[in-house]
Design a protein around this motif. Structure first.
Motif, PDB file in Angstrom:
ATOM      1  N   TRP A  82      31.171  36.061  50.871  1.00 29.53           N
ATOM      2  CA  TRP A  82      30.427  35.597  49.928  1.00 29.53           C
ATOM      3  C   TRP A  82      29.034  36.341  49.321  1.00 29.53           C
ATOM      4  O   TRP A  82      29.273  35.168  47.823  1.00 29.53           O
ATOM      5  N   GLU A  88      27.993  37.721  47.219  1.00 29.42           N
ATOM      6  CA  GLU A  88      27.197  38.951  46.189  1.00 29.42           C
ATOM      7  C   GLU A  88      28.005  37.908  45.149  1.00 29.42           C
ATOM      8  O   GLU A  88      27.785  37.967  43.765  1.00 29.42           O
ATOM      9  N   ASN A  89      28.818  37.380  45.189  1.00 38.37           N
ATOM     10  CA  ASN A  89      29.882  36.569  44.539  1.00 38.37           C
ATOM     11  C   ASN A  89      29.307  34.896  44.459  1.00 38.37           C
ATOM     12  O   ASN A  89      28.614  34.362  42.786  1.00 38.37           O
ATOM     13  N   VAL A 124      33.318  42.000  46.687  1.00 35.08           N
ATOM     14  CA  VAL A 124      31.892  42.542  46.364  1.00 35.08           C
ATOM     15  C   VAL A 124      31.346  43.384  46.051  1.00 35.08           C
ATOM     16  O   VAL A 124      30.802  44.162  45.031  1.00 35.08           O
ATOM     17  N   ALA A 157      31.237  42.418  41.772  1.00 37.35           N
ATOM     18  CA  ALA A 157      31.001  41.084  42.233  1.00 37.35           C
ATOM     19  C   ALA A 157      30.400  40.891  40.566  1.00 37.35           C
ATOM     20  O   ALA A 157      30.830  39.660  40.125  1.00 37.35           O
TER      21      ALA A 157
END
Length: 346
Positions: free
Chosen positions: A122, A124-125, A327, A330
């Motif tokens: 997670w 990049e989020n 991603v 994102a």
């Protein structure tokens, strides 16, 4: 429960290159997801009895932990780290606390990862949501990661119970749940079993629950069970995921972590099942579906048609994307999901 603060936040130097490499790593992870599902299904047929997921050796676990820590070091530093004890084992959960009292009053978000990718997927989020509300990302029981399994699963639906027990252990009354791939399938089953806990449900490329995998995927994956040269297996993986052999063979921190997990962790994950129309219609919370346009492992356009026919909204097929959707989009998901959660906060 054990709370500690771990890992340090890294600088932003080289961020575009890191994002590109993480993108490629998760693209290959999308390929491996299907392969592992097929292998796990075959193993469940020939396995004499249910067992728990476990590391094959201490040395293998240490190799994996080194790779895991390297990937985690690229994420923003979590506020706290929890090891929550459940009936099925201890679950590693990372928490990023809300930035102020106003954001702390919003319903928290729980992130369930794809197979073999754990909380590190997670990265990049998280950067789009940290501070806006409290976030929790966890490593799944029965899969490679920092969680440990103590009791066998008797069916895939048992996955809903460890998730629920983690939420109870963290004293989370109502949460937005987001699941990717295998984690999306777990999230869907959890929402059926415990609808009162879920404010909204977001499924990003959820495997199997809307549409089964195509027969060609099983045929290519069958090569991975045979004593074939690695070059042939790499070709099969590339065909499954619509990527190049070079991408399959590339080594990045994420791909090394995934490789260490697949080599050294013996999992008994059980394959997700397709939910019936009646089950989908029984969901009481808002359900959002996000699917890939290319090499979707969740069913693509056909899955989108079924979701829309069952009244789910919004249902989005993102152009020029694959199973590594979180991603790839994102930035767009960052703002869209933030608005979606705010719309349904209560």
């Amino acid at each position: 429960m054990i709370d500690t603060t771990v890992f340090s936040e890294t600088s932003t130097s080289g961020k575009p290159r890191r994002r590109e490499r993480r993108h490629r790593s998760l693209k290959v992870l999308a390929v491996l997801t299907v392969a592992w599902l097929v292998i796990d299904k075959a193993a469940s047929i020939i396995q004499p009895a249910s067992t728990v997921g476990h590391w094959r050796s201490h040395e293998g676990f240490e190799s994996y932990r080194t790779a895991y820590d390297e990937v985690m070091a690229t994420l923003p530093a979590p506020t706290r780290t929890h090891d929550v004890h459940t009936e099925y084992g201890a679950v590693r959960v990372y928490e990023w606390a809300a930035g102020n009292d106003a954001s702390a009053s919003r319903s928290p978000v729980v992130l369930l990862p794809g197979i073999r990718s754990g909380a590190p997927m997670w990265g990049e989020n998280l950067i789009h949501w940290i501070g806006q509300r409290t976030l929790y990302a966890m490593d799944a029981i029965g899969d490679a990661g920092m969680s440990t399994q103590a009791m066998p699963f008797t069916s895939f639906d048992d996955q809903a119970e460890w998730v629920e027990q983690v939420l109870v252990g963290l004293d989370l009354e109502r949460v937005h749940v987001v699941g990717h791939s295998f984690g999306g399938a777990i999230a869907a089953v959890h929402s059926l079993r415990h609808p009162g806990r879920v404010v909204s449900l977001t499924l990003l490329e959820p495997v199997m629950v809307l549409r089964g995998l195509p027969a060609s995927t099983y045929l290519w994956s069958a090569l991975l069970l045979l004593p074939m040269p690695q070059s042939w297996k790499d070709y099969a993986l590339a065909e499954i995921g619509g990527v190049s052999v070079a991408e399959v063979q590339e080594r990045t921190p994420m791909s090394v972590m995934i490789d260490m997990g697949s080599r050294h962790y013996a999992s008994v994950t059980l394959v997700p099942r397709s939910l019936t129309d009646d089950e989908w219609r029984s969901t009481s919370m808002p359900v959002r579906i996000d699917l890939a346009s290319d090499t979707s492992l969740a069913g693509g356009a056909a899955a989108a048609d079924r979701a829309r026919s069952l009244g789910m909204e919004p249902v989005t097929v993102w152009p020029r994307t694959t199973h590594s959707l979180p991603v790839q989009v994102a930035e767009q998901l960052g703002s869209e999901l933030d608005r979606y959660w705010e719309q349904h906060d209560r």
